[in-house]
Design an enzyme around this catalytic site. Structure first.
Site, PDB file in Angstrom:
ATOM      1  N   ILE A 683       0.824  -1.221   0.000  1.00 48.11           N
ATOM      2  CA  ILE A 683       0.000   0.000   0.000  1.00 48.11           C
ATOM      3  C   ILE A 683       0.852   1.263   0.000  1.00 48.11           C
ATOM      4  O   ILE A 683       0.325   2.368  -0.019  1.00 48.11           O
ATOM      5  CB  ILE A 683      -0.956   0.026   1.216  1.00 48.11           C
ATOM      6  N   ALA A 685       5.318   2.795  -0.521  1.00 44.88           N
ATOM      7  CA  ALA A 685       6.752   2.533  -0.596  1.00 44.88           C
ATOM      8  C   ALA A 685       7.495   3.842  -0.389  1.00 44.88           C
ATOM      9  O   ALA A 685       7.040   4.904  -0.813  1.00 44.88           O
ATOM     10  CB  ALA A 685       7.121   1.916  -1.949  1.00 44.88           C
ATOM     11  N   GLY A 686       8.619   3.760   0.297  1.00 45.04           N
ATOM     12  CA  GLY A 686       9.436   4.940   0.553  1.00 45.04           C
ATOM     13  C   GLY A 686      10.903   4.594   0.508  1.00 45.04           C
ATOM     14  O   GLY A 686      11.292   3.491   0.101  1.00 45.04           O
ATOM     15  N   ALA A 687      11.728   5.540   0.962  1.00 50.32           N
ATOM     16  CA  ALA A 687      13.174   5.338   0.903  1.00 50.32           C
ATOM     17  C   ALA A 687      13.629   4.209   1.815  1.00 50.32           C
ATOM     18  O   ALA A 687      14.636   3.564   1.556  1.00 50.32           O
ATOM     19  CB  ALA A 687      13.891   6.636   1.271  1.00 50.32           C
ATOM     20  N   LYS A 690       9.039  -0.892   2.112  1.00 44.47           N
ATOM     21  CA  LYS A 690       7.660  -0.961   1.656  1.00 44.47           C
ATOM     22  C   LYS A 690       6.719  -1.140   2.841  1.00 44.47           C
ATOM     23  O   LYS A 690       7.111  -1.616   3.894  1.00 44.47           O
ATOM     24  CB  LYS A 690       7.471  -2.139   0.689  1.00 44.47           C
ATOM     25  N   ASP A 817      10.730  14.944  11.472  1.00 45.66           N
ATOM     26  CA  ASP A 817      10.223  14.778  10.104  1.00 45.66           C
ATOM     27  C   ASP A 817       8.709  14.908  10.097  1.00 45.66           C
ATOM     28  O   ASP A 817       7.999  14.070   9.555  1.00 45.66           O
ATOM     29  CB  ASP A 817      10.664  13.426   9.528  1.00 45.66           C
TER      30      ASP A 817
END
Length: 998
Positions: A683, A685-687, A690, A817
């Site tokens: 659902i 995905a990032g650096a 997943k 962040d």
């Protein structure tokens, strides 16, 4: 003989014992959740070694200074401190001292300095403050004082510093302040004063060094009397409604270093008399209505910064500005300047930043613009400049941003310019550049954005472009490029936008396209690509724009495309055949498949939409064949059963190697989690990895973040060192997430159920948020339907979560962040703060926060001071949260093309000033909430103040939100009438009509 020394000690012992008793009573009167006063032990006969306490031993030991700043103390002002007979300095800055400041403050007779900034003090300013005979410094910044400045303040005898910044003072600035002739600094900025003029009497403060009246609702003209402030070093009258010309008499401020008059409505020209100010380093008169030329005299001033943008200046840039030997920043964008640029610009000055965008300049770029080798930014967007790029720019290795878009440039780009090592943005859109992209582009290792659309470039993409590991956008649409795509292109793992439309590229697309896991936009329209559409496109989970129209693609549409969440799909005018996948046969895609004669489906214009019995017969025959093949396939699976059993046992053995650490009582096992980690359940995905949606056998749903360690094979040509650093950062992120969320229990912090680890993989299992992230929600089509009450609930929930981290965790936690994508939304539109991979605990020792080796955070959300100091504290989070508030109110992203060169904070400020609040608020919101929305908007702007000291604490933000949100209208009205100031009325109703920020 021994009696005399004993008698001499009696006053000392008596005095210290009395002061110990007073300080102990003060300790008992305050709430001290972090035990900042733990060393205050009443059994200790000497308080001089207690934390925050300083003593003077002459003539007798006695407490002279008390510094309890940043100690997390709460409660009313401790008036008992005034009983300390020799207390000369008192600082309670940045705590939670509340209630009103008592009038008995005048009993602190020995005070020289009093600092109560950044607290929660309310009510009027005590008129007795001026009774303190020795007071030289009074700082009440960042409280909730309301009403007017007492007339008694005119009686201060020795006061040198008066700072009342960011309070709720709502009368006009009184002329009697001019009676405090000892003043060296007067700072009344960011108060909702009633509209009023600058008192001419302030010209009598001849000892004044600093005069800050920023955002004080000032009207009228700047008085000539200010020219009498000959010792003035810093004058700031920005963000007001001042009109008329800049007085030529300001040329008499012989010691002035900094003048800031931006964001007013000043008219006329820039006075030539400012050229006499030999000490002037910064002049900012941007965002006014000035006309005329830049005075040549001003160019002889050793300016470090000259900002004249967003005025109505007309005419040319004086040639003398080019010869200024100290000029290193020249920003003239958004004016009506014209003519050729000075030929000598940059030749004799250490020019670093040049922005001439949005004017009418013509002619060529000066050849020596980077002669001194220090130019970092060159921005000349939207002019009428022509000719080629000077060859010297190809050797300008200091360049970081080059934007030459929307001009009339032509010719070849210098070879060296393609490979400059520090450039991260190269934009040449809408010109007439020709030639090929140089192979030297492989040396531009910092390049993130390469935007070359709508020129006359030829040739192919060089193989070396695959070495640009940071490349996020490659746009070369609307050129004359051709040839095959280089294989190295598939290694660009950071690629988010690939736009090659309107060229002559050929060949088939490589299956390696599946490596572009961060690709958001793929536009290959209007080329000559052939072969089948790769099924791997369906694995690009974040892709939402796909245009392959007007090519030579053949074969069937891959079924895998059904898993994409596409806002734009266009496969028209190709040679595709077969059936359109069922989930793509939607009204929104009705024109996406036209021009493919062999393509069928339940869409008007395709063969499947015709009432042709013969065609339907063929379709049924083909389907029957597929069904028969399926039966044969199933039969073959029986034979495979034993091998499958063996495989299952092997998987079970592998699972036994997992280590599980739970933080709550679990109703599931790790095997349930592991079995569901397939691509169909992704659902996000990032650096760092997943995220999967996992539905458990007990009916519950969880979200699983999968983080890969450095032992997994990585692509992209990283060195071993880079891989090690990346692995270390991922391990730190995992440990930070587990350490932070494992011990947190709060309704507005996402719940971490457990973590599972093995040698090559780490999993974090969270509660599942059905509505995803705030960022995805607010910027989707569904975001426009979110009512104000829902948005307010999200803002308040997120604020309470951050307040818990800052004020209720010991030690406090800085998220680092905060952004809309890290705020998750549950089924009832409640908000949870998430993603603590870069969170840090705050050092409570009183030392300055440690610097980080890299910037943590996301573009558009990073506090300005954090970007250049890398200092970590709660104020950085508060700035980011302010951006989130603006994002929710405006439904605009923090950084977006529609905002131009500005980020969201600057866009909101300038739009408020120029057009009013109705042009800032999301038009989808009900206008009946305008007043409340405006107040929330002001909180967002308060949180994004450029100066960290002016930002409220998260606890104060929560309090302001709760008071604005009120239980019902009756209680809100009652609160507004409360004269004690318990509501924070920082947004006046008069200001709401103008869109001004108090």
């Amino acid at each position: 003989m021994y009696l005399l020394p004993l008698l001499l000690l009696i006053p000392t012992v008596f005095s210290l014992n009395q002061e110990v008793s007073i300080l102990h009573q003060v300790k008992l009167s305050l709430d001290d959740p972090t035990s900042s006063l733990s060393t205050w032990n009443p059994q200790d006969t000497s308080p001089c070694n207690w934390s925050g306490v300083s003593c003077n031993n002459t003539p007798l030991p006695s407490v002279t200074s008390l510094d309890l700043s940043n100690s997390n103390l709460a409660g009313p002002f401790p008036s008992l401190l005034c009983r300390l007979p020799n207390l000369s300095s008192l600082s309670l800055s940045n705590n939670f001292i509340n209630s009103t400041l008592p009038s008995t403050i005048n009993t602190c007779n020995s005070l020289l300095t009093l600092d109560l900034s950044q607290n929660l003090l309310t009510g009027p300013l005590p008129h007795t403050l001026s009774d303190l005979p020795l007071l030289t410094s009074l700082d009440l910044t960042g409280n909730n004082f309301s009403g007017d400045i007492p007339a008694s303040f005119a009686n201060f005898q020795k006061l040198e510093i008066l700072s009342l910044v960011s309070n709720l003072l709502d009368k006009t600035i009184p002329p009697f302040l001019s009676n405090i002739t000892s003043l060296k600094m007067l700072n009344l900025s960011y108060n909702p004063f009633s509209p009023g003029r600058i008192p001419p009497e302030l010209g009598n403060l001849t000892n004044l060094r600093v005069l800050w009246l920023t955002q004080c609702n000032l009207i009228g003209e700047i008085p000539d009397s200010l020219s009498r402030l000959t010792r003035l070093v810093d004058l700031d009258l920005a963000l007001n409604n001042l009109v008329g010309p800049i007085p030529s008499s300001l040329g008499g401020l012989t010691n002035i270093v900094q003048i800031e008059l931006y964001n007013n409505s000043l008219t006329g020209s820039i006075p030539v008399e400012l050229g006499k100010l030999k000490s002037l380093r910064l002049l900012d008169v941007s965002m006014n209505k000035l006309t005329g030329y830049i005075p040549e005299e001003l160019c002889s001033v050793p300016l470090e910064s000259l900002n004249l943008y967003e005025n109505d200046l007309e005419g040319e840039v004086p040639k003398s500005i080019a010869s200024s030997p100290n000029l290193y920043e020249l920003r003239l964008f958004g004016n009506r300047l014209s003519g050729a640029l000075p030929r000598d610009l940059g030749l004799n000055s250490p020019l670093r930043w040049l922005d001439l965008s949005e004017n009418g300049f013509s002619g060529e770029l000066p050849p020596g613009i980077c002669e001194r080798g220090e130019l970092e930014e060159l921005l000349v967007i939207q002019n009428s400049l022509s000719g080629g790029i000077p060859e010297g720019l190809g050797d300008c290795r200091s360049l970081t941003r080059v934007r030459l878009a929307y001009n009339r440039f032509s010719g070849r780009v210098p070879v060296g310019l393609w490979g400059l090592p520090r450039v991260y943005l190269l934009e040449l859109v809408n010109n007439s550049f020709s030639g090929e992209i140089g192979r030297s582009v492989g040396g531009a290792l910092n390049l993130s954005l390469l935007i070359l659309s709508n020129n006359e470039f030829t040739g192919g993409l060089p193989e070396e472009i695959g070495s640009l590991n940071n490349l996020n956008q490659l746009s070369v649409g609307g050129n004359k490029m051709s040839g095959l795509l280089p294989d190295s292109l598939m290694s660009l793992g950071e690629l988010g936008i690939l736009d090659l439309h309107g060229n002559r590229f050929t060949g088939e697309l490589s299956p390696g396209i599946g490596s572009w896991k961060k690709l958001n936009e793929l536009n290959l329209a209007g080329n000559r690509f052939s072969g089948s559409i790769p099924v791997e496109i369906g694995s690009l989970t974040v892709l939402n724009y796909l245009d392959l129209s007007d090519n030579l693609f053949s074969g069937e549409i891959p079924v895998s495309l059904q898993g994409l969440k596409l806002n734009q799909l266009n496969l028209s005018n190709n040679r595709l055949t077969g059936d359109v996948p069922v989930s793509l046969a939607k009204e929104m895609y009705k024109n996406s498949f036209l021009g493919n004669p062999g393509l069928c489906g339940d869409i008007e214009g395709l063969c499947g939409s015709k009432d042709d019995g013969k065609s339907r017969g063929y379709v049924w025959l083909l389907r029957s064949i597929f069904v028969l093949a399926g039966v044969v396939f199933v039969a073959g699976l029986v034979w495979f059963y034993f091998k499958y059993t063996s495989f299952k046992k092997a998987r079970a053995m592998e699972r036994s190697k997992w280590t599980v650490m739970s933080f709550h009582k679990l109703g599931f096992s790790e095997s349930e989690i592991l079995e569901s980690l397939d691509e169909d359940n992704v659902i996000g995905a990032g650096a760092s990895g997943k995220v999967y949606k996992v539905v458990l056998t007990n009916g519950e749903t969880v979200a699983v973040k999968r983080l890969w360690t450095g032992t997994v094979k990585e692509t992209g040509g990283d060195s071993d060192l880079e891989k090690g650093e990346r692995s270390s950062l991922k391990d730190e992120a995992f440990e930070a997430e587990v350490e932070t969320l494992g011990k947190i229990r709060h309704k507005n912090i996402v719940k971490l159920w457990c973590c599972c680890t093995t040698r090559d993989c780490k999993l974090l299992v969270y509660e599942y948020m059905p509505n995803g992230s705030l960022g995805d929600l607010i910027h989707s089509t569904k975001g426009g339907t979110l009512g104000w009450e829902t948005r307010f609930k999200i803002i308040l929930d997120a604020a309470e979560g951050l307040s818990y981290l800052h004020h209720d965790c010991v030690p406090p936690i800085v998220h680092r962040d905060v952004k809309s994508n890290n705020i998750l939304i549950d089924g009832d539109y409640g908000a949870r703060v998430a993603d603590f991979g870069v969170a840090k605990v705050v050092d409570l020792s009183g030392k300055a926060p440690k610097s980080m080796s890299v910037i943590a955070g996301s573009c558009g959300y990073i506090a300005p001071e954090y970007a250049y100091t890398l200092r970590v504290n709660e104020k950085s989070d508060i700035y980011s949260f302010g951006v989130v508030i603006l994002e929710i109110v405006t439904r605009k992203r923090p950084v977006a093309p529609e905002l131009g060169e500005k980020d969201l904070v600057k866009w909101v400020c300038s739009t408020l000033d120029q057009k009013g609040v109705e042009h800032v608020i999301d038009p989808k919101l009900d206008s009946c909430y305008k007043e409340e929305i405006s107040k929330i908007l002001n909180i967002g702007l308060l949180c994004t103040s450029p100066l960290p000291i002016n930002r409220p604490s998260m606890r104060r933000v929560v309090k302001m939100l709760q008071e604005i949100g009120g239980v019902d209208e009756e209680s809100r009205d009652k609160t507004r009438e409360d004269k004690d100031g318990k509501l924070t009325p920082y947004y006046s109703e008069e200001a709401s009509d103008q869109g001004s920020v108090a």
